[in-house]
Design a protein around this motif. Sequence first.
Motif, PDB file in Angstrom:
ATOM      1  N   THR A   1      54.700 132.859  36.977  1.00 59.25           N
ATOM      2  CA  THR A   1      53.692 132.035  36.305  1.00 59.25           C
ATOM      3  C   THR A   1      52.342 132.236  36.983  1.00 59.25           C
ATOM      4  N   PHE A   2      51.310 132.389  36.184  1.00 58.53           N
ATOM      5  CA  PHE A   2      49.955 132.515  36.710  1.00 58.53           C
ATOM      6  C   PHE A   2      49.082 131.461  36.044  1.00 58.53           C
ATOM      7  N   ILE A   3      48.584 130.516  36.856  1.00 61.34           N
ATOM      8  CA  ILE A   3      47.635 129.515  36.354  1.00 61.34           C
ATOM      9  C   ILE A   3      46.238 129.905  36.815  1.00 61.34           C
ATOM     10  N   PHE A   4      45.311 129.973  35.890  1.00 62.18           N
ATOM     11  CA  PHE A   4      43.948 130.342  36.290  1.00 62.18           C
ATOM     12  C   PHE A   4      42.914 129.499  35.579  1.00 62.18           C
ATOM     13  N   ARG A   5      41.848 129.202  36.328  1.00 62.70           N
ATOM     14  CA  ARG A   5      40.673 128.571  35.741  1.00 62.70           C
ATOM     15  C   ARG A   5      39.757 129.672  35.225  1.00 62.70           C
ATOM     16  N   ASP A   6      39.248 129.510  34.021  1.00 64.86           N
ATOM     17  CA  ASP A   6      38.383 130.536  33.429  1.00 64.86           C
ATOM     18  C   ASP A   6      37.229 130.912  34.352  1.00 64.86           C
ATOM     19  N   THR A   7      36.580 129.907  34.947  1.00 66.57           N
ATOM     20  CA  THR A   7      35.397 130.204  35.761  1.00 66.57           C
ATOM     21  C   THR A   7      35.748 130.983  37.033  1.00 66.57           C
ATOM     22  N   GLU A   8      36.991 130.892  37.480  1.00 69.59           N
ATOM     23  CA  GLU A   8      37.394 131.684  38.647  1.00 69.59           C
ATOM     24  C   GLU A   8      37.849 133.090  38.257  1.00 69.59           C
ATOM     25  N   PHE A   9      38.627 133.183  37.177  1.00 65.93           N
ATOM     26  CA  PHE A   9      39.243 134.469  36.837  1.00 65.93           C
ATOM     27  C   PHE A   9      38.282 135.378  36.065  1.00 65.93           C
ATOM     28  N   ILE A  10      37.094 134.871  35.712  1.00 60.88           N
ATOM     29  CA  ILE A  10      36.107 135.673  34.975  1.00 60.88           C
ATOM     30  C   ILE A  10      35.848 137.006  35.667  1.00 60.88           C
ATOM     31  N   LYS A  11      35.873 136.998  36.978  1.00 64.64           N
ATOM     32  CA  LYS A  11      35.724 138.177  37.825  1.00 64.64           C
ATOM     33  C   LYS A  11      36.618 139.332  37.365  1.00 64.64           C
ATOM     34  N   ASN A  12      37.873 139.010  37.040  1.00 64.30           N
ATOM     35  CA  ASN A  12      38.820 140.055  36.629  1.00 64.30           C
ATOM     36  C   ASN A  12      38.885 140.231  35.110  1.00 64.30           C
TER      37      ASN A  12
END
Lengths: 377, 377
Positions: free
Chosen positions: A146-157
């Motif tokens: 499972t991968f939980i991500f916040r859009d503002t953090e994962f925008i980098k990738n």
Amino acid sequence: MAFKVTPWEVSGKVDYEKLRREFGAELIDEKIKNKIEKNSGKLPLFLRRNFFYSHRDLELILKDYEEGKDFFLYTGRGPSGEMHIGHLTPLIFTKWLQEVFNVNLYIQITDDEKFLVKKKNLKEIEKYAEDNIRDIAALGFNPDKTFIFRDTEFIKNSYNLILKTSKLINFSSVKGVFGFTNQSNVGLIFFPSYQIIPTFFEKKRCLIPAAIDQDPYWRIQRDIAERLGYYKASVIHSKFFPSLTGITGKMSASKQETTIYLSDDKETVKKKIIKYAFSGGQSTIEEHRKKGGNPAIDVAFQWLNILFEEDDKKINRIREEYKKGEMLTGELKTILIEKINEFLEEHNKKKEKVEKIVEKLKYSGKLAREMWNKTIY
Amino acid sequence: MAFKVTPWEVSGKVDYEKLRREFGAELIDEKIKNKIEKNSGKLPLFLRRNFFYSHRDLELILKDYEEGKDFFLYTGRGPSGEMHIGHLTPLIFTKWLQEVFNVNLYIQITDDEKFLVKKKNLKEIEKYAEDNIRDIAALGFNPDKTFIFRDTEFIKNSYNLILKTSKLINFSSVKGVFGFTNQSNVGLIFFPSYQIIPTFFEKKRCLIPAAIDQDPYWRIQRDIAERLGYYKASVIHSKFFPSLTGITGKMSASKQETTIYLSDDKETVKKKIIKYAFSGGQSTIEEHRKKGGNPAIDVAFQWLNILFEEDDKKINRIREEYKKGEMLTGELKTILIEKINEFLEEHNKKKEKVEKIVEKLKYSGKLAREMWNKTIY
């Protein structure tokens, strides 16, 4: 009665069958339920009781699975405030799907979108996002799948893939499906490109369990996916978890009295259910004993039916007794209060000790590490 | 004659005075030139010869400077292909401004935008972006006061600020200033939010040297800046560097014969200038000797005037001799060919040894380090 369903507004008494037909989705019928049951064992209450009731291409997911081909799951949460009971339903169902099919799951926390639609600043949204993630993690998803991500953090990738997606979506198409106007802000007009890309995280079929108000995103996804070399998303739609104050529209986190927050204490739960839960019972005990209650519009009954009473025999007994007037509204509410408080006690115990799991789901679990180590094109 | 100027299209013979008035910008008049000269010493040829000819709030920048308050510079480059001579003009002027006023400079490489408007994939654009950055670095910007960033890389630090900006811009306003339609892709509709944010990198006044086609971005910036707690951007507008084939429109990197690339070798430069440079001379030597040439429409003369002949006495002599027919088109072109080849030889020598400087400008110089170490809200 008129009703309106968009990702940002649900109002009126929703005619789910009409909505499904308007969206051009399929009913989850006995045939497809039997297929799921064959692969999963006993169906979860969400399917047995038709809370998840509609789908797109679910049979293709099952076909792939039966042929030994993998698929993956994707769902999300818009962190505009504290989480309430209603927010859990797609997540709990998703957890069941992950366990049964043993597949990867991506959970998108759309902090960017919530900032763009709400009168809140980024710091406030960030605080809710992190608190919501703790609630989600407490549900117990597989930390390596499972991968939980916040859009503002994962925008980098993810930005490159978002750009590719956004290049294929024009204003006409988002205007049509979301009802954007010339006054809509350009952030929100762009945002659908981000909500779509998790369906492209793997070159496999993607199954999305989500409330039916999110369907406009998947219609756009299905319009462009194959041009980008991916599969059209499969979707499984839920109805809306009813508001405490009545079964029209969906529960809103912004009105205190219409919700039970996951952080509500036992006394608050009791007070809210007694005071606000819309009753299908009669106005006096005498009348209730004589005419009986109406479980179809009774929110306490609906909550038990959708989420809190797993046992089919028990829910049927409650329904019958309530209908006949043998069970009073107060008794029905007492059953619900106990169930909710039991659930919340357990949930908040888990939430208190969830930090390490959160860290895995966001950064250091197997799937999370894989995701952070690649720039997605 | 009709002309059209947008950030993505310039066509027809541009009436710069009309354009300036339509945009509501100020002329760079003698008064403001004198003010600049007072602070800078001798004016650069771009100002002496009115290639940078229009501005917004430049007097506020100078006022701040005279009162001992700092400002900063911002310019950019859209990496849709190899760089040509015309692309250098705002950068060379910006370099002069940085040296004279000793201020920070941000150079935005809009790889995302170019992907969104061109029929090229992200890998191609990335290749051009990195090559363009080497060309820019070869111009010799202060490595501790200059930050060059590619949008797709810096998104990690800039997304929050972009969101804040995008929330204040609606479709109406970008539709109006950029001419977007319902067919425009949502990536491009969102993009102005990114091109605006470098003006918010510091809580000081920002001065933007750029060709006048970029003005729509700054109009939007000036509309929202104060609501976000920043200054309205100051701008200094250039005309377009004329195409080899004639002074209408701006030089296009996509048509080989209209440009001199920075990578063109001496023979290619010679051939292109002789074959394509639009001449203001007469069709026979006899006629030319008699009637003289017209420097106002002669591209070789214009290139010397705008960029390659720094010496005012020399350019005036060339103008006079050409007008009188004493100088032939071939002689004029020979002067230009020598100037260009001299410039390109020097430039490409610097470009070959530019890797360390690039690394500083992008990542390890003082300003670059500061930028990568913060998430901008």
